[in-house]
Design an enzyme around this catalytic site. Structure first.
Site, PDB file in Angstrom:
ATOM      1  N   SER A  44       0.844  -1.207   0.000  1.00  0.00           N
ATOM      2  CA  SER A  44       0.000   0.000   0.000  1.00  0.00           C
ATOM      3  C   SER A  44       0.874   1.251   0.000  1.00  0.00           C
ATOM      4  CB  SER A  44      -0.881   0.041   1.252  1.00  0.00           C
ATOM      5  OG  SER A  44      -1.513  -1.183   1.474  1.00  0.00           O
ATOM      6  N   THR A  45       1.893   1.231   0.855  1.00  0.00           N
ATOM      7  CA  THR A  45       2.782   2.391   1.003  1.00  0.00           C
ATOM      8  C   THR A  45       3.560   2.664  -0.278  1.00  0.00           C
ATOM      9  OG1 THR A  45       2.977   1.753   3.319  1.00  0.00           O
ATOM     10  CG2 THR A  45       4.574   3.345   2.505  1.00  0.00           C
ATOM     11  N   TYR A 133      -1.518 -10.861   3.022  1.00  0.00           N
ATOM     12  CA  TYR A 133      -1.620  -9.460   3.441  1.00  0.00           C
ATOM     13  C   TYR A 133      -3.077  -9.180   3.784  1.00  0.00           C
ATOM     14  CZ  TYR A 133      -1.210  -4.302   3.038  1.00  0.00           C
ATOM     15  OH  TYR A 133      -1.251  -2.948   3.270  1.00  0.00           O
ATOM     16  N   LYS A 161       0.598 -10.863   7.286  1.00  0.00           N
ATOM     17  CA  LYS A 161       0.813  -9.473   7.706  1.00  0.00           C
ATOM     18  C   LYS A 161      -0.533  -9.000   8.218  1.00  0.00           C
ATOM     19  CE  LYS A 161       1.502  -5.311   5.068  1.00  0.00           C
ATOM     20  NZ  LYS A 161       0.946  -4.341   5.980  1.00  0.00           N
ATOM     21  N   THR A 163      -2.770  -6.453   9.575  1.00  0.00           N
ATOM     22  CA  THR A 163      -2.979  -5.010   9.743  1.00  0.00           C
ATOM     23  C   THR A 163      -4.412  -4.780  10.190  1.00  0.00           C
ATOM     24  OG1 THR A 163      -1.364  -4.682   7.971  1.00  0.00           O
ATOM     25  CG2 THR A 163      -2.630  -2.762   8.651  1.00  0.00           C
ATOM     26  N   GLY A 185       0.981  -4.958  11.520  1.00  0.00           N
ATOM     27  CA  GLY A 185       0.884  -4.024  10.394  1.00  0.00           C
ATOM     28  C   GLY A 185       0.601  -2.586  10.774  1.00  0.00           C
ATOM     29  N   ASP A 187       1.789   0.466  12.859  1.00  0.00           N
ATOM     30  CA  ASP A 187       2.987   0.908  13.576  1.00  0.00           C
ATOM     31  C   ASP A 187       2.640   1.509  14.944  1.00  0.00           C
ATOM     32  OD1 ASP A 187       3.446   0.427  10.926  1.00  0.00           O
ATOM     33  OD2 ASP A 187       4.294   2.392  10.481  1.00  0.00           O
ATOM     34  N   GLU A 188       1.473   2.153  15.011  1.00  0.00           N
ATOM     35  CA  GLU A 188       1.060   2.799  16.263  1.00  0.00           C
ATOM     36  C   GLU A 188       0.630   1.774  17.311  1.00  0.00           C
ATOM     37  OE1 GLU A 188      -0.009   2.950  13.221  1.00  0.00           O
ATOM     38  OE2 GLU A 188      -1.974   3.867  13.005  1.00  0.00           O
ATOM     39  N   ILE A 202       5.705  -4.828   9.822  1.00  0.00           N
ATOM     40  CA  ILE A 202       5.887  -4.227   8.490  1.00  0.00           C
ATOM     41  C   ILE A 202       5.168  -2.888   8.526  1.00  0.00           C
ATOM     42  CG2 ILE A 202       5.403  -4.469   6.014  1.00  0.00           C
ATOM     43  CD1 ILE A 202       5.259  -7.559   6.517  1.00  0.00           C
ATOM     44  N   SER A 204       4.837   1.534   7.287  1.00  0.00           N
ATOM     45  CA  SER A 204       5.176   2.690   6.455  1.00  0.00           C
ATOM     46  C   SER A 204       6.080   3.680   7.180  1.00  0.00           C
ATOM     47  CB  SER A 204       3.896   3.412   6.030  1.00  0.00           C
ATOM     48  OG  SER A 204       3.241   3.953   7.177  1.00  0.00           O
TER      49      SER A 204
HETATM   50  O1  SI3 Z   1       1.505  -2.534   2.466  1.00  0.00           O
HETATM   51  C1  SI3 Z   1       2.025  -1.661   3.127  1.00  0.00           C
HETATM   52  O2  SI3 Z   1       2.558  -0.707   2.610  1.00  0.00           O
HETATM   53  C2  SI3 Z   1       1.973  -1.736   4.571  1.00  0.00           C
HETATM   54  O3  SI3 Z   1       2.720  -2.426   5.221  1.00  0.00           O
HETATM   55  C3  SI3 Z   1       0.975  -0.975   5.179  1.00  0.00           C
HETATM   56  C4  SI3 Z   1       1.135  -0.752   6.673  1.00  0.00           C
HETATM   57  O4  SI3 Z   1       0.361  -1.699   7.358  1.00  0.00           O
HETATM   58  C5  SI3 Z   1       0.647   0.640   6.910  1.00  0.00           C
HETATM   59  N1  SI3 Z   1      -0.753   0.707   6.557  1.00  0.00           N
HETATM   60  C6  SI3 Z   1      -1.192   1.567   5.648  1.00  0.00           C
HETATM   61  C7  SI3 Z   1      -2.603   1.445   5.242  1.00  0.00           C
HETATM   62  O5  SI3 Z   1      -0.511   2.436   5.187  1.00  0.00           O
HETATM   63  C8  SI3 Z   1       0.937   1.110   8.312  1.00  0.00           C
HETATM   64  O6  SI3 Z   1       2.322   1.166   8.431  1.00  0.00           O
HETATM   65  C9  SI3 Z   1       0.317   2.491   8.541  1.00  0.00           C
HETATM   66  O7  SI3 Z   1       0.652   3.372   7.500  1.00  0.00           O
HETATM   67  C10 SI3 Z   1       0.791   3.095   9.851  1.00  0.00           C
HETATM   68  O8  SI3 Z   1       0.565   2.211  10.899  1.00  0.00           O
HETATM   69  C11 SI3 Z   1       0.065   4.431  10.123  1.00  0.00           C
HETATM   70  O9  SI3 Z   1      -1.299   4.210  10.378  1.00  0.00           O
END
Ligand code: SI3
Length: 288
Positions: A44-45, A133, A161, A163, A185, A187-188, A202, A204
């Site tokens: 997604s990122t 995913y 993964k 999320t 998935g 980060d917070e 994993i 962003s």
């Molecule tokens: O596929 C990906 O790029 C990810 O790993 C996505 C990851 O789970 C991120 N989710 C999205 C929707 O961007 C998180 O890292 C997210 O950006 C972060 O926790 C902030 O909410």
């Protein structure tokens, strides 16, 4: 396959074309500065769902060429077009990506048998391993414990993964499938997932906050929850500010602040206003 993986961004120019120099800098920044264990490419990122098959392949090639064997590489190949998913799975397996990942098929309301067939079809075509995913908030696809178990019956499907903010399901998965890999998935919520003994994460924001992410993960594994909580608090101050300013464009602007040629996001994502760009630089100064 365990540890901290950055969901890699791609640097695009104003016309939406890949900026190869910028992409290489982003890869190096993650390896040399953020010190992550691996990269999750074209998720997604990476704005995967906004780009052509040709661009996806070019990104996979550039990242492999730049990273070499320095870190573990996971290729996200999921697509609503199953032929594209298979093609990308073969392409990245030939490039020697360490594992594949595929988003659950979305938009149409596929039933579970169709979802299972999608994963088994991809994996029947390659000699590689797959991480499912699962991101229900964006795909609308939620799976339960038994359904994950059915996917895991395919030995090439080695993990998920995860999320989602469903820590009940995450705990059940950990307990039921101790040999499968679980990645956090969000980060917070890394600390909450880490105390449930996930194998990695994993994310962003690791593009700019990978060092803190590792601290949270390792402190939690060592049972130092109080210290891990302090680092998660610092992390969440950063993430809250990023989310408030616009997730992906703000991470790119923060990378620029750090000297990385991160480019802009592809349309229909809109560019940051001048005020939001300035705010991104303030966020970098205050929270990194
Ligand atoms: O596929 C990906 O790029 C990810 O790993 C996505 C990851 O789970 C991120 N989710 C999205 C929707 O961007 C998180 O890292 C997210 O950006 C972060 O926790 C902030 O909410």
């Amino acid at each position: 396959m365990k540890g901290i993986f950055t969901a890699l961004m791609c640097s695009f120019d104003e016309e939406g074309k890949i900026n190869e120099k910028g992409l290489r800098e982003m890869v190096r920044n993650n390896i040399d500065v953020q010190k992550v264990d691996g990269l999750y490419v074209n998720g997604s990122t990476g704005e995967n769902f906004l780009i052509s098959t040709e661009d996806k392949k070019r990104i996979f090639e550039i990242v492999k060429d730049e990273a070499g064997d320095d870190v573990t590489l996971i290729a996200q190949v999921g697509s609503l077009n199953i032929d594209e998913a298979v093609d990308l799975a073969k392409f990245t397996t030939d490039l020697k990506y360490d594992a594949l990942s595929a988003v659950t098929p979305f938009y149409y309301k596929f039933d579970f048998d169709e979802i299972k067939d999608y994963y088994n079809t991809i994996m029947a075509n390659v000699d590689n391993q797959m991480i499912v995913y699962s991101i229900p908030a964006l795909t609308g696809v939620s799976m339960n414990l038994e359904q994950f178990g059915e996917l895991f019956e395919n030995e090439k499907i080695i993990g998920v993964k995860f999320t989602a903010p469903d820590f009940f399901l995450l705990e059940r998965l950990r307990h039921a499938y101790p040999d499968k890999l679980l990645y956090s998935g969000f980060d917070e919520m890394l600390l909450s997932a880490s105390v449930l003994n996930v194998d990695g994460a994993i994310g962003s924001t690791f593009n700019v906050n990978g060092v803190r992410a590792r601290k949270i993960f390792e402190l939690a594994q060592a049972g130092a929850v109080e210290e891990a909580r302090a680092v998660q608090k610092e992390t969440n101050d950063l993430i809250a500010a990023i989310l408030d300013n616009g997730l992906y464009p703000t991470i790119k602007e923060i990378l620029k602040h750090e000297g990385v040629d991160a480019g802009v996001c592809r349309k229909p994502m809109k560019p940051l206003t001048e005020a939001k760009k300035a705010r991104a630089h303030d966020i970098a100064k205050k929270y990194l």
